[in-house]
Design a protein around this motif. Structure first.
Motif, PDB file in Angstrom:
ATOM      1  N   ARG A 253       0.830  -1.207   0.000  1.00 36.45           N
ATOM      2  CA  ARG A 253       0.000   0.000   0.000  1.00 36.45           C
ATOM      3  C   ARG A 253       0.866   1.260   0.000  1.00 36.45           C
ATOM      4  N   ILE A 254       1.905   1.225   0.799  1.00 33.29           N
ATOM      5  CA  ILE A 254       2.814   2.375   0.863  1.00 33.29           C
ATOM      6  C   ILE A 254       3.493   2.582  -0.486  1.00 33.29           C
ATOM      7  N   GLU A 255       3.930   1.499  -1.118  1.00 32.21           N
ATOM      8  CA  GLU A 255       4.622   1.587  -2.409  1.00 32.21           C
ATOM      9  C   GLU A 255       3.691   2.101  -3.507  1.00 32.21           C
ATOM     10  N   ILE A 256       2.450   1.614  -3.515  1.00 31.20           N
ATOM     11  CA  ILE A 256       1.483   2.077  -4.510  1.00 31.20           C
ATOM     12  C   ILE A 256       1.204   3.568  -4.319  1.00 31.20           C
ATOM     13  N   ALA A 257       1.031   3.998  -3.058  1.00 35.46           N
ATOM     14  CA  ALA A 257       0.783   5.411  -2.782  1.00 35.46           C
ATOM     15  C   ALA A 257       1.961   6.269  -3.235  1.00 35.46           C
ATOM     16  N   HIS A 258       3.172   5.766  -2.996  1.00 34.07           N
ATOM     17  CA  HIS A 258       4.375   6.506  -3.397  1.00 34.07           C
ATOM     18  C   HIS A 258       4.428   6.658  -4.919  1.00 34.07           C
ATOM     19  N   THR A 259       4.152   5.581  -5.638  1.00 29.91           N
ATOM     20  CA  THR A 259       4.179   5.622  -7.105  1.00 29.91           C
ATOM     21  C   THR A 259       3.100   6.551  -7.637  1.00 29.91           C
ATOM     22  N   ALA A 260       1.901   6.457  -7.058  1.00 29.22           N
ATOM     23  CA  ALA A 260       0.810   7.332  -7.493  1.00 29.22           C
ATOM     24  C   ALA A 260       1.164   8.794  -7.233  1.00 29.22           C
ATOM     25  N   LEU A 267      -6.313   9.278  -6.719  1.00 32.29           N
ATOM     26  CA  LEU A 267      -6.668   7.937  -6.285  1.00 32.29           C
ATOM     27  C   LEU A 267      -8.143   7.849  -5.920  1.00 32.29           C
ATOM     28  N   ILE A 268      -8.813   6.840  -6.473  1.00 28.31           N
ATOM     29  CA  ILE A 268     -10.165   6.472  -6.049  1.00 28.31           C
ATOM     30  C   ILE A 268     -10.046   5.109  -5.373  1.00 28.31           C
ATOM     31  N   GLU A 269     -10.320   5.068  -4.082  1.00 29.21           N
ATOM     32  CA  GLU A 269     -10.200   3.824  -3.321  1.00 29.21           C
ATOM     33  C   GLU A 269     -11.590   3.360  -2.901  1.00 29.21           C
ATOM     34  N   ASP A 270     -11.981   2.250  -3.477  1.00 24.40           N
ATOM     35  CA  ASP A 270     -13.324   1.696  -3.281  1.00 24.40           C
ATOM     36  C   ASP A 270     -13.172   0.347  -2.593  1.00 24.40           C
ATOM     37  N   ASP A 271     -13.143   0.370  -1.276  1.00 19.95           N
ATOM     38  CA  ASP A 271     -12.868  -0.881  -0.561  1.00 19.95           C
ATOM     39  C   ASP A 271     -14.154  -1.508  -0.042  1.00 19.95           C
ATOM     40  N   ALA A 272     -15.011  -1.901  -0.982  1.00 16.29           N
ATOM     41  CA  ALA A 272     -16.351  -2.374  -0.643  1.00 16.29           C
ATOM     42  C   ALA A 272     -16.354  -3.567   0.300  1.00 16.29           C
ATOM     43  N   TYR A 273     -15.334  -4.426   0.202  1.00 21.56           N
ATOM     44  CA  TYR A 273     -15.341  -5.673   0.969  1.00 21.56           C
ATOM     45  C   TYR A 273     -14.300  -5.702   2.089  1.00 21.56           C
ATOM     46  N   ALA A 274     -13.638  -4.569   2.358  1.00 19.90           N
ATOM     47  CA  ALA A 274     -12.553  -4.569   3.342  1.00 19.90           C
ATOM     48  C   ALA A 274     -13.016  -5.024   4.715  1.00 19.90           C
ATOM     49  N   LEU A 275     -14.237  -4.652   5.120  1.00 19.30           N
ATOM     50  CA  LEU A 275     -14.702  -4.987   6.467  1.00 19.30           C
ATOM     51  C   LEU A 275     -15.158  -6.431   6.597  1.00 19.30           C
ATOM     52  N   THR A 276     -15.080  -7.199   5.508  1.00 19.22           N
ATOM     53  CA  THR A 276     -15.348  -8.633   5.633  1.00 19.22           C
ATOM     54  C   THR A 276     -14.106  -9.390   6.092  1.00 19.22           C
ATOM     55  N   SER A 285      -5.326   5.441   0.700  1.00 20.24           N
ATOM     56  CA  SER A 285      -5.664   6.862   0.812  1.00 20.24           C
ATOM     57  C   SER A 285      -5.008   7.529   2.010  1.00 20.24           C
ATOM     58  N   SER A 286      -4.771   6.767   3.069  1.00 20.21           N
ATOM     59  CA  SER A 286      -4.182   7.360   4.271  1.00 20.21           C
ATOM     60  C   SER A 286      -2.756   7.830   4.036  1.00 20.21           C
ATOM     61  N   PHE A 287      -2.122   7.359   2.966  1.00 17.91           N
ATOM     62  CA  PHE A 287      -0.757   7.773   2.618  1.00 17.91           C
ATOM     63  C   PHE A 287      -0.753   8.800   1.473  1.00 17.91           C
ATOM     64  N   LEU A 288      -1.950   9.197   1.040  1.00 17.71           N
ATOM     65  CA  LEU A 288      -2.070  10.090  -0.116  1.00 17.71           C
ATOM     66  C   LEU A 288      -3.282  11.001   0.092  1.00 17.71           C
ATOM     67  N   ARG A 289      -3.371  11.611   1.244  1.00 19.21           N
ATOM     68  CA  ARG A 289      -4.597  12.277   1.674  1.00 19.21           C
ATOM     69  C   ARG A 289      -5.029  13.418   0.758  1.00 19.21           C
ATOM     70  N   GLU A 290      -4.102  14.197   0.266  1.00 15.36           N
ATOM     71  CA  GLU A 290      -4.466  15.399  -0.478  1.00 15.36           C
ATOM     72  C   GLU A 290      -4.945  15.113  -1.895  1.00 15.36           C
ATOM     73  N   SER A 291      -4.699  13.918  -2.398  1.00 19.65           N
ATOM     74  CA  SER A 291      -5.091  13.613  -3.785  1.00 19.65           C
ATOM     75  C   SER A 291      -5.847  12.287  -3.884  1.00 19.65           C
ATOM     76  N   SER A 292      -6.639  11.986  -2.866  1.00 17.46           N
ATOM     77  CA  SER A 292      -7.349  10.708  -2.868  1.00 17.46           C
ATOM     78  C   SER A 292      -8.793  10.876  -2.419  1.00 17.46           C
TER      79      SER A 292
END
Length: 453
Positions: A253-260, A267-276, A285-292
């Motif tokens: 996640r950190i690496e993807i945020a850095h590359t983005a 970034l559009i983060e749609d974590d529909a199933y994360a809470l399962t 998004s927590s590593f890319l707050r201003e552009s996510s």
């Protein structure tokens, strides 16, 4: 490269449309197959005695219809999903007795008691306030509860950064409609949520496939895609990826945020199933707050029918998204948001989520036992599984055969982006069958089809 010289109809219609019609006709006739490489613009122009620009327009028209995909330096190919219906929901009624193992439902029998919730709601003195126009972002008290719900995804946000949408699909529509323009390009997993594919296509936005592994999108592949051509955004489901069930590690996640961040992607983060999942990691998004933009839905884990989702963004992006809500529906119905927020505050949402995860766990165990000789991927508490097929099966082949046998499943082709290779796999909904007995019946039929070819 496929040797293909089409027969164009002799009508007065523009030649580029006739070319797109010919591609469509030959795709559905089986003359052209998914993955076939079409002749170069120059070669086909020579064969048909046309201008290269006409061929270019014809191929572009075919791409708009979802028939072909093109990659700079590689050529134009028949799309992997050219003959596959991309929408998740068909407007045609199911045949009687059809076992639903394609659409991911949400264990409706475990939804909270709406009768009880409505009775509690009617005891409020100011109930009619929910019938008025309000701030398109949502009522302050609802945004405060939304911030609490987003916190369950591993990210702290201020209520002022929260917007309330009519479900995650509406949130995606607001993102694409306000933060992007027709012709923009968004990086996505090479297999991704079909609702994003159809929405992007409708708005003239192109999804660019990025190679995946067992953790989802590969940072180096994202970097390569960005260097090959201008990319404006990135779409992710890092918690439980749809359809592969991949889960990104914290480091990924950190690496993807850095590359983005390096490439200036929205970034559009749609974590529909994360809470399962049992353990939730911080969103990208927590590593890319201003552009996510982070979308925290409640449909999968609480109740789908109320159509509520919480979306968080900052600064100018948040302002643009607020206008998108205003211009699409004005405001998410406050009474729906009130019901959801009450369930979140009194613990009903958490209880419902745990009950649904337990039901999913029981069904996943049944699928694992019945497919012990096949490669199965999945979150043990998740609502769907990802099954690899033995040779010579392909996903779209089995999808067609399964429907003839009274089972609806989704092939990998439905999730394919661009000209990426499509694995021989299917997504199985665990929550679609009405009970575990029907789930086992569907699995038995599928096994019989696969084993008997």
């Amino acid at each position: 490269m496929t040797k293909w010289t089409p027969e164009l109809e002799k009508t007065g219609r523009p030649k580029f449309r006739l070319l797109a019609d010919a591609i469509e006709r030959d795709v559905y006739a089986g003359t052209l197959n998914p993955g076939d490489r079409l002749p170069t613009h120059r070669d086909l122009a020579d064969d048909l005695k046309m201008n290269v620009s006409t061929i270019t327009r014809g191929y572009a028209e075919a791409e708009k219809r979802g028939l072909v995909c093109s990659t700079v330096g590689r050529g134009t190919f028949i799309a992997p999903d050219a003959t596959t219906s991309t929408p998740m929901v068909s407007f045609e009624p199911h045949a009687r007795g059809m076992i639903e193992m394609g659409l991911v439902n949400t264990f409706y029998d475990l939804d909270p008691d709406l009768n009880e919730a409505m009775q509690r709601l009617t005891r409020r003195r100011n109930l009619n306030t929910f019938l008025r126009y309000t701030d398109p972002q949502g009522l302050p008290e609802h945004r405060e509860t939304g911030a609490e719900w987003i916190g369950r995804y591993g990210m702290e946000v201020e209520p002022d950064d929260v917007l309330i949408c009519s479900g995650a699909q509406h949130a995606l529509s607001c993102c694409l409609g306000s933060l992007f323009r027709a012709g923009d390009r968004i990086a996505a997993d090479s297999l991704t949520y079909p609702g994003m594919k159809t929405l992007a296509s409708m708005l003239g936005i192109k999804l660019i496939p990025v190679q995946m592994d067992e953790q989802g999108m590969i940072p180096e592949a994202l970097d390569t895609a960005c260097r090959r051509g201008k990319i404006n955004g990135i779409y992710l489901m890092p918690g439980v990826q749809n359809p592969t069930t991949a889960c990104m590690s914290l480091q990924r996640r950190i690496e993807i945020a850095h590359t983005a961040g390096i490439h200036g992607l929205t970034l559009i983060e749609d974590d529909a199933y994360a809470l399962t999942k049992e353990n939730v990691l911080p969103p990208v998004s927590s590593f890319l707050r201003e552009s996510s933009v982070h979308i925290a839905g409640v449909s999968k884990t609480v109740a789908v029918g109320l159509r509520v989702a919480f979306m968080s963004a900052k600064g100018e992006m948040k302002k643009q998204l607020a206008y998108a809500i205003l211009n699409s529906i004005w405001v998410t119905p406050p009474i729906n948001a009130e019901l959801i927020c009450n369930w979140i505050k009194d613990g009903t949402a958490q209880k419902t989520m745990l009950l649904k995860r337990a039901a999913a766990r029981e069904r996943f165990a049944a699928v694992r036992d019945m497919t012990e000789n096949m490669e199965l991927c999945g979150n043990p508490d998740g609502f769907f599984a990802w099954l690899k097929l033995p040779e010579p099966w392909r996903g779209n082949m089995l999808e067609r055969r399964a429907r003839e046998a009274g089972i609806n499943i989704f092939a990998a082709e439905k999730f394919a982006v661009g000209d990426c290779p499509v694995p021989p796999m299917i997504r199985l909904s665990l929550s679609g069958p009405r009970d575990i007995t029907q789930l086992r019946q569907g699995l038995e039929r599928l096994k019989n089809i696969i084993e008997n070819q």
